[in-house]
Design a protein around this motif. Structure first.
Motif, short mmCIF file in Angstrom:
data_model
loop_
_atom_site.label_atom_id
_atom_site.label_comp_id
_atom_site.label_asym_id
_atom_site.label_seq_id
_atom_site.Cartn_x
_atom_site.Cartn_y
_atom_site.Cartn_z
N ALA A 221 43.22 31.08 37.26
CA ALA A 221 42.41 29.86 37.39
C ALA A 221 41.83 29.76 38.80
O ALA A 221 40.66 29.38 38.96
CB ALA A 221 43.26 28.63 37.07
N ARG A 222 42.62 30.10 39.82
CA ARG A 222 42.13 30.05 41.21
C ARG A 222 41.02 31.05 41.42
O ARG A 222 39.99 30.76 42.03
CB ARG A 222 43.27 30.31 42.19
N LEU A 223 41.18 32.26 40.88
CA LEU A 223 40.13 33.28 41.01
C LEU A 223 38.87 32.85 40.28
O LEU A 223 37.75 33.09 40.76
CB LEU A 223 40.63 34.63 40.49
N THR A 224 39.04 32.19 39.14
CA THR A 224 37.89 31.68 38.40
C THR A 224 37.13 30.65 39.22
O THR A 224 35.90 30.67 39.30
CB THR A 224 38.34 31.06 37.05
N GLU A 225 37.88 29.74 39.85
CA GLU A 225 37.24 28.74 40.70
C GLU A 225 36.49 29.40 41.86
O GLU A 225 35.36 29.01 42.18
CB GLU A 225 38.28 27.77 41.25
N MET A 226 37.10 30.40 42.46
CA MET A 226 36.45 31.09 43.56
C MET A 226 35.17 31.78 43.08
O MET A 226 34.14 31.74 43.76
CB MET A 226 37.41 32.11 44.20
N HIS A 227 35.23 32.38 41.89
CA HIS A 227 34.05 33.03 41.31
C HIS A 227 32.94 32.01 41.05
O HIS A 227 31.77 32.28 41.31
CB HIS A 227 34.43 33.75 40.02
N GLU A 228 33.31 30.84 40.56
CA GLU A 228 32.33 29.79 40.30
C GLU A 228 31.65 29.31 41.58
O GLU A 228 30.55 28.77 41.54
CB GLU A 228 32.98 28.62 39.57
N HIS A 229 32.32 29.51 42.72
CA HIS A 229 31.74 29.15 44.01
C HIS A 229 31.09 30.36 44.70
O HIS A 229 30.83 30.32 45.90
CB HIS A 229 32.80 28.52 44.92
N GLY A 230 30.86 31.42 43.94
CA GLY A 230 30.10 32.56 44.45
C GLY A 230 30.89 33.74 44.94
O GLY A 230 30.30 34.71 45.43
N ALA A 231 32.22 33.72 44.84
CA ALA A 231 33.01 34.85 45.31
C ALA A 231 32.75 36.08 44.44
O ALA A 231 32.55 35.98 43.24
CB ALA A 231 34.50 34.52 45.28
N GLN A 232 32.74 37.23 45.10
CA GLN A 232 32.61 38.51 44.41
C GLN A 232 33.96 39.20 44.46
O GLN A 232 34.75 38.94 45.37
CB GLN A 232 31.54 39.36 45.10
N PHE A 233 34.21 40.09 43.50
CA PHE A 233 35.52 40.73 43.41
C PHE A 233 35.42 42.24 43.44
O PHE A 233 34.48 42.81 42.90
CB PHE A 233 36.24 40.30 42.13
N ILE A 234 36.42 42.85 44.06
CA ILE A 234 36.60 44.30 44.04
C ILE A 234 37.86 44.55 43.24
O ILE A 234 38.93 44.03 43.57
CB ILE A 234 36.76 44.86 45.45
N ALA A 235 37.75 45.31 42.17
CA ALA A 235 38.90 45.59 41.31
C ALA A 235 38.99 47.10 41.11
O ALA A 235 37.97 47.76 40.89
CB ALA A 235 38.74 44.88 39.98
N GLY A 236 40.20 47.61 41.14
CA GLY A 236 40.37 49.05 41.09
C GLY A 236 40.91 49.61 39.79
O GLY A 236 40.93 50.81 39.59
N ASP A 237 41.40 48.76 38.88
CA ASP A 237 41.99 49.30 37.66
C ASP A 237 41.64 48.44 36.45
O ASP A 237 41.02 47.40 36.57
CB ASP A 237 43.51 49.47 37.79
N CYS A 238 42.09 48.90 35.29
CA CYS A 238 41.73 48.22 34.04
C CYS A 238 42.38 46.83 33.90
O CYS A 238 41.94 46.03 33.10
CB CYS A 238 42.08 49.09 32.84
N LEU A 239 43.41 46.54 34.69
CA LEU A 239 44.05 45.23 34.61
C LEU A 239 43.31 44.16 35.40
O LEU A 239 43.32 43.00 35.03
CB LEU A 239 45.50 45.32 35.09
N THR A 240 42.69 44.55 36.49
CA THR A 240 42.00 43.56 37.33
C THR A 240 40.49 43.52 37.09
O THR A 240 39.86 42.51 37.39
CB THR A 240 42.27 43.80 38.83
N LYS A 241 39.90 44.56 36.55
CA LYS A 241 38.45 44.57 36.32
C LYS A 241 38.00 43.45 35.38
O LYS A 241 36.95 42.86 35.60
CB LYS A 241 37.99 45.92 35.81
N PRO A 242 38.73 43.13 34.30
CA PRO A 242 38.27 42.06 33.42
C PRO A 242 38.21 40.68 34.08
O PRO A 242 37.50 39.81 33.63
CB PRO A 242 39.30 42.04 32.28
N LEU A 243 38.94 40.50 35.16
CA LEU A 243 38.93 39.20 35.84
C LEU A 243 37.59 38.96 36.48
O LEU A 243 37.12 37.89 36.65
CB LEU A 243 40.03 39.14 36.90
#
Length: 83
Positions: free
Chosen positions: A61-83
């Motif tokens: 939920a926190r990551l979703t809120e950050m994304h809604e405020h424009g945050a970009q994500f770096i994900a390295g595997d199949c577990l974190t990429k869908p976020l």
């Protein structure tokens, strides 16, 4: 336990997370995010999730809120990429 490393430069604020994003660590991430973003000149926020081993519902939920405020994500595997 979660380790949060912030790398702040004039254009990009990067949070590197390592460990488990759960419980009290979700609130700690929120505190860091609000403190650094409020003090800056609205840089691009990037969250590096490559060192994260677990994310609970509150963390998602926190990551979703950050994304809604424009945050970009770096994900390295199949577990974190869908976020």
């Amino acid at each position: 336990m979660l380790r949060i490393t912030a790398n702040d430069n004039p254009r990009v604020l990067t949070f590197r997370l390592e460990g488990r994003l759960e419980g009290p660590w979700v609130h700690e991430l929120e505190q860091c995010w609000h403190t650094l973003v409020e003090n800056g000149s609205e840089p691009t926020v990037c969250v590096d999730l490559t060192g994260v081993t677990f994310i609970d519902a509150a963390g998602k939920a926190r990551l979703t809120e950050m994304h809604e405020h424009g945050a970009q994500f770096i994900a390295g595997d199949c577990l974190t990429k869908p976020l």
